[in-house]
Design a protein around this motif. Structure first.
Motif, mmCIF file in Angstrom:
data_model
loop_
_atom_site.group_PDB
_atom_site.id
_atom_site.type_symbol
_atom_site.label_atom_id
_atom_site.label_comp_id
_atom_site.label_asym_id
_atom_site.label_seq_id
_atom_site.Cartn_x
_atom_site.Cartn_y
_atom_site.Cartn_z
ATOM 1 N N ILE A 194 1.090 -0.986 0.338
ATOM 2 C CA ILE A 194 -0.664 0.059 -0.055
ATOM 3 C C ILE A 194 1.157 1.526 0.083
ATOM 4 O O ILE A 194 1.501 1.599 0.617
ATOM 5 C CB ILE A 194 -0.624 0.131 1.226
ATOM 6 C CG1 ILE A 194 -2.120 -1.187 1.106
ATOM 7 C CG2 ILE A 194 -1.791 1.864 1.081
ATOM 8 C CD1 ILE A 194 -2.605 -1.446 -0.062
ATOM 9 N N PRO A 195 1.021 1.925 -1.435
ATOM 10 C CA PRO A 195 1.521 3.792 -1.233
ATOM 11 C C PRO A 195 1.405 4.165 -0.199
ATOM 12 O O PRO A 195 0.469 4.882 0.270
ATOM 13 C CB PRO A 195 1.289 3.671 -2.463
ATOM 14 C CG PRO A 195 0.054 3.557 -2.900
ATOM 15 C CD PRO A 195 0.186 1.833 -1.985
ATOM 16 N N PRO A 196 2.739 4.887 0.688
ATOM 17 C CA PRO A 196 2.431 5.506 1.290
ATOM 18 C C PRO A 196 1.944 7.165 0.665
ATOM 19 O O PRO A 196 1.608 7.490 -0.876
ATOM 20 C CB PRO A 196 3.720 6.421 2.396
ATOM 21 C CG PRO A 196 4.530 5.808 0.628
ATOM 22 C CD PRO A 196 4.072 5.042 -0.077
ATOM 23 N N LEU A 197 1.493 8.414 1.262
ATOM 24 C CA LEU A 197 1.028 9.085 1.082
ATOM 25 C C LEU A 197 2.034 10.194 -0.209
ATOM 26 O O LEU A 197 1.247 10.819 -1.345
ATOM 27 C CB LEU A 197 -0.072 10.575 1.739
ATOM 28 C CG LEU A 197 -1.196 11.345 1.723
ATOM 29 C CD1 LEU A 197 -2.278 10.827 0.622
ATOM 30 C CD2 LEU A 197 -1.373 11.706 3.312
ATOM 31 N N ARG A 198 2.792 10.254 0.454
ATOM 32 C CA ARG A 198 4.228 10.914 -0.476
ATOM 33 C C ARG A 198 3.828 10.444 -1.955
ATOM 34 O O ARG A 198 4.353 11.651 -2.654
ATOM 35 C CB ARG A 198 5.076 10.611 0.112
ATOM 36 C CG ARG A 198 6.245 9.915 0.079
ATOM 37 C CD ARG A 198 7.013 10.026 1.511
ATOM 38 N NE ARG A 198 7.759 8.520 1.587
ATOM 39 C CZ ARG A 198 7.266 7.374 2.370
ATOM 40 N NH1 ARG A 198 6.338 8.412 3.800
ATOM 41 N NH2 ARG A 198 7.943 6.620 2.925
ATOM 42 N N GLU A 199 3.219 8.880 -2.110
ATOM 43 C CA GLU A 199 3.723 8.617 -3.547
ATOM 44 C C GLU A 199 1.845 8.675 -4.131
ATOM 45 O O GLU A 199 1.949 8.136 -5.108
ATOM 46 C CB GLU A 199 3.504 7.379 -3.331
ATOM 47 C CG GLU A 199 5.336 6.955 -2.860
ATOM 48 C CD GLU A 199 6.000 5.529 -3.032
ATOM 49 O OE1 GLU A 199 5.190 5.177 -3.513
ATOM 50 O OE2 GLU A 199 6.325 5.093 -2.175
ATOM 51 N N ARG A 200 1.612 9.552 -3.551
ATOM 52 C CA ARG A 200 0.186 9.373 -3.753
ATOM 53 C C ARG A 200 -0.771 10.966 -4.019
ATOM 54 O O ARG A 200 -1.475 11.417 -3.650
ATOM 55 C CB ARG A 200 -1.173 8.563 -3.050
ATOM 56 C CG ARG A 200 -0.863 7.441 -3.581
ATOM 57 C CD ARG A 200 -1.926 6.642 -1.802
ATOM 58 N NE ARG A 200 -3.319 6.959 -2.692
ATOM 59 C CZ ARG A 200 -4.041 6.721 -2.004
ATOM 60 N NH1 ARG A 200 -4.253 6.123 -1.006
ATOM 61 N NH2 ARG A 200 -5.620 7.174 -1.473
ATOM 62 N N ILE A 201 -0.013 12.086 -4.543
ATOM 63 C CA ILE A 201 0.555 13.130 -3.912
ATOM 64 C C ILE A 201 -0.780 13.988 -4.844
ATOM 65 O O ILE A 201 -2.102 14.650 -4.652
ATOM 66 C CB ILE A 201 1.564 13.978 -4.129
ATOM 67 C CG1 ILE A 201 2.953 13.979 -3.349
ATOM 68 C CG2 ILE A 201 1.373 15.638 -4.644
ATOM 69 C CD1 ILE A 201 2.712 14.609 -2.498
ATOM 70 N N GLU A 202 -1.131 13.202 -5.888
ATOM 71 C CA GLU A 202 -2.245 13.375 -6.447
ATOM 72 C C GLU A 202 -3.450 13.042 -6.374
ATOM 73 O O GLU A 202 -5.017 13.552 -6.376
ATOM 74 C CB GLU A 202 -2.637 13.361 -7.733
ATOM 75 C CG GLU A 202 -2.106 12.101 -8.188
ATOM 76 C CD GLU A 202 -0.814 11.143 -8.667
ATOM 77 O OE1 GLU A 202 -0.406 11.002 -9.460
ATOM 78 O OE2 GLU A 202 0.308 11.707 -7.854
ATOM 79 N N ASP A 203 -4.013 12.151 -5.524
ATOM 80 C CA ASP A 203 -5.060 11.752 -4.472
ATOM 81 C C ASP A 203 -5.273 12.883 -3.222
ATOM 82 O O ASP A 203 -6.044 12.826 -2.905
ATOM 83 C CB ASP A 203 -4.734 10.536 -3.818
ATOM 84 C CG ASP A 203 -4.574 9.643 -5.488
ATOM 85 O OD1 ASP A 203 -4.932 10.157 -5.885
ATOM 86 O OD2 ASP A 203 -4.089 8.776 -4.461
ATOM 87 N N ILE A 204 -4.542 13.653 -3.038
ATOM 88 C CA ILE A 204 -4.845 14.866 -1.743
ATOM 89 C C ILE A 204 -5.736 15.446 -2.027
ATOM 90 O O ILE A 204 -6.523 15.560 -0.519
ATOM 91 C CB ILE A 204 -2.991 15.925 -1.233
ATOM 92 C CG1 ILE A 204 -2.265 14.783 -0.975
ATOM 93 C CG2 ILE A 204 -3.670 17.078 -0.340
ATOM 94 C CD1 ILE A 204 -0.894 15.308 -0.819
#
Length: 563
Positions: free
Chosen positions: A400-410
């Protein structure tokens, strides 16, 4: 009140920041931009040609309406302590500062408590009228559509009830200048027609919805994906890849091991797997193994028979029996005691368990989803975790990726959490400011999605209804970014002095450091002095100190506990 006077606009000019290094311009925490008026004229003409006059007019009025709403929210922040009339003038003054039109109030009478309003304003140098006359003959109808929408949206938000403006004179029609009149919607004879212009066009809305659905279907087909993972939010590539693995695992019977840092929402993915599996109608049981004492973990997971130990007065099933035919989620599985690991291995191998103190086995049919933020392989090498259990659990690992790898999801996650806590706390927070969103997108998120959710919950609690969460509410200690150019009261650009210490010794600082000096006490004295000089007006005191009102309000809250 006839011929009301505009207050000084220095507080508004001070909110404008140019950051050419980053390609941004800020008005307080709203990101704004400069565009040539000629381009607006081309856009207006193309809208009229493609949509017709009525639809183009409605679209531009709605555009202005939304801008007015945002500025009214800003007005409440910038002038909370000033009389209502002066606070209201933020809108007309911002209209002028943006270069849209010079506004002169002619008549203004309103009562916020009663919700009454009546206003008449003169508009000079209207950019919409000037652009129109550059390309067209004199018009038969007023043309300042977006500015009318702005005035209506701004006043509606400020007064708290629908206020509609009409352009009674327009420079594009040959008048010396434009003039508008605003009053409550119900006082206009053609109220329904005007309100219809400010509402979304149903035909256009349906068309855009269909286009959006078609685009989403194409994305799904191209990506070879099924439906979005249940009860989760995201669109980033890292999120989609993890979701794809979960979708494929859902239809199987394989045990799944979720890997990832603390706070990445592993339980959300586990629930999504359960909802997408044939076991969806059966129980889903979540267990945090780290929160249960080691001497009780076996009884909690596998149940206990009466008399097994002191205090066991009745027999009761454990989590596995409660999850029979469903799914059990074992979070922080690495924290299981050696005995619990052995019992779990038996469940995986034989599909049966024995309760603590029991003498016979119980058959269970349970799908196991385990999770950990530690490296299980290293735990095996250290002797902390059984190797045979590790291989049984590691059949289908999913990272499960960390949030820093999902910036566009913020932005999506932020909108989701704002909606969630609006409902929970009975509020109507409008979202987060542009500058706050920029800070969220650049933050490293050591606590991942859990940290973001907690931050948004705090922001909703601290922000008044009808406003946006600002950057200092989310990041109270964040300093103003350097390298920006501000607007001086003269209207000229200037670069604020850098906060770095001067090369030459500072006499005052040297004197303070030679005495029994404490920075916190000096700051408190300075704040109290500024508040006294401003007669308790927080906004004016903030101006004296050269900081924003939210920054001063935060410091005042801290000082309440200092005696």
């Amino acid at each position: 009140m006839d011929n009301p006077q505009l207050p000084s606009n220095e507080d508004l000019l001070a909110q404008i920041r140019f950051d050419p290094d980053q390609g941004t311009i800020w008005l307080n925490e709203q990101r704004v931009m400069l565009n040539p008026t000629a381009a607006w004229g081309v856009l207006r003409d193309e809208l009229v040609e493609s949509m017709g006059v009525q639809r183009a007019r409605a679209l531009l009025m709605r555009f202005g309406y939304r801008t007015g709403l945002r500025d009214a929210e800003l007005a409440r922040k910038l002038r909370p302590d000033l009389p209502a009339e002066q606070a209201f003038m933020v809108g007309p003054q911002l209209h002028s500062i943006r270069g849209l039109v010079h506004v002169t109030p002619l008549e203004l009478d309103f009562d916020l408590a009663k919700g009454t309003f009546s206003g008449r304003f003169a508009w000079r140098n209207s950019f919409e009228a000037q652009v129109y006359l550059q390309h067209h003959d004199v018009s038969n109808e007023p043309v300042c559509w977006s500015q009318l929408g702005y005035a209506s949206g701004y006043t509606t938000y400020f007064i708290g009830r629908p206020i509609i403006y009409k352009e009674t004179a327009c420079a594009a029609c040959g008048s010396a200048h434009c003039e508008i009149v605003g009053k409550p919607a119900e006082e206009w004879e053609d109220r329904a027609e005007t309100e219809r212009l400010l509402l979304r066009d149903s035909m256009a809305e349906e068309l855009f919805a269909l286009q959006s659905q078609l685009s989403e279907l194409r994305d799904v087909v191209q990506a070879g994906e099924q439906d979005t993972l249940a009860n989760s939010v995201g669109r980033s590539r890292a999120f989609r890849e993890a979701s794809k693995l979960i979708h494929r695992a859902a239809a199987s019977r394989a045990n799944v091991l979720l890997l990832g840092e603390t706070g990445v929402s592993k339980e959300v993915f586990a629930r999504g797997l359960h909802v997408g599996s044939p076991r969806a109608e059966q129980p889903f049981v979540a267990v945090n193994c780290a929160s249960i004492p080691p001497d009780l973990i076996e009884a909690e997971l596998f149940g206990v028979e009466k008399g097994a130990y002191t205090g066991a007065t009745v027999s009761r099933p454990g989590k596995f029996e409660r999850a029979h035919r469903g799914t059990i989620f074992l979070d922080e599985v690495v924290e299981l005691s050696p005995r619990a690991q052995a019992a779990l291995l038996r469940v995986l191998q034989e599909g049966e368990l024995e309760r603590v103190g029991g003498t016979h086995s119980h058959k269970v049919d349970v799908r196991i989803v385990a999770a950990t933020n530690e490296d299980l392989k290293q735990a095996v090498e250290k002797g902390k975790f059984r190797a045979d259990l590790y291989y049984r659990l590691n059949v289908y690992p999913v990272h499960i990726p960390p949030l820093r790898e999902r910036i566009e999801d913020i932005p999506l996650l932020t909108e989701h959490f704002v909606g969630k806590y609006n409902t929970m706390y009975g509020k109507r927070i409008l979202g987060v400011s542009d500058k706050a969103m920029q800070a969220l997108m650049h933050y490293r998120w050591p606590g991942n999605i859990r940290e973001l959710e907690n931050m948004i919950e705090r922001g909703v609690i601290l922000t008044d209804s009808g406003q946006m969460i600002d950057i200092h509410t989310l990041f109270p200690t964040l300093a103003e970014a350097g390298g920006m150019m501000a607007i001086a009261p003269s209207g000229r650009l200037h670069t604020p002095p850098a906060p770095d210490a001067p090369s030459a010794p500072d006499t005052l600082c040297e004197q303070l450091l030679n005495e029994d000096f404490r920075l916190d006490q000096f700051e408190a004295r300075l704040i109290h002095t500024a508040m006294a000089r401003a007669d308790g007006n927080v906004t004016q005191a903030a101006r004296l100190l050269g900081i924003t009102r939210p920054q001063l309000a935060y410091r005042l809250d801290k000082l309440k506990g200092v005696k």
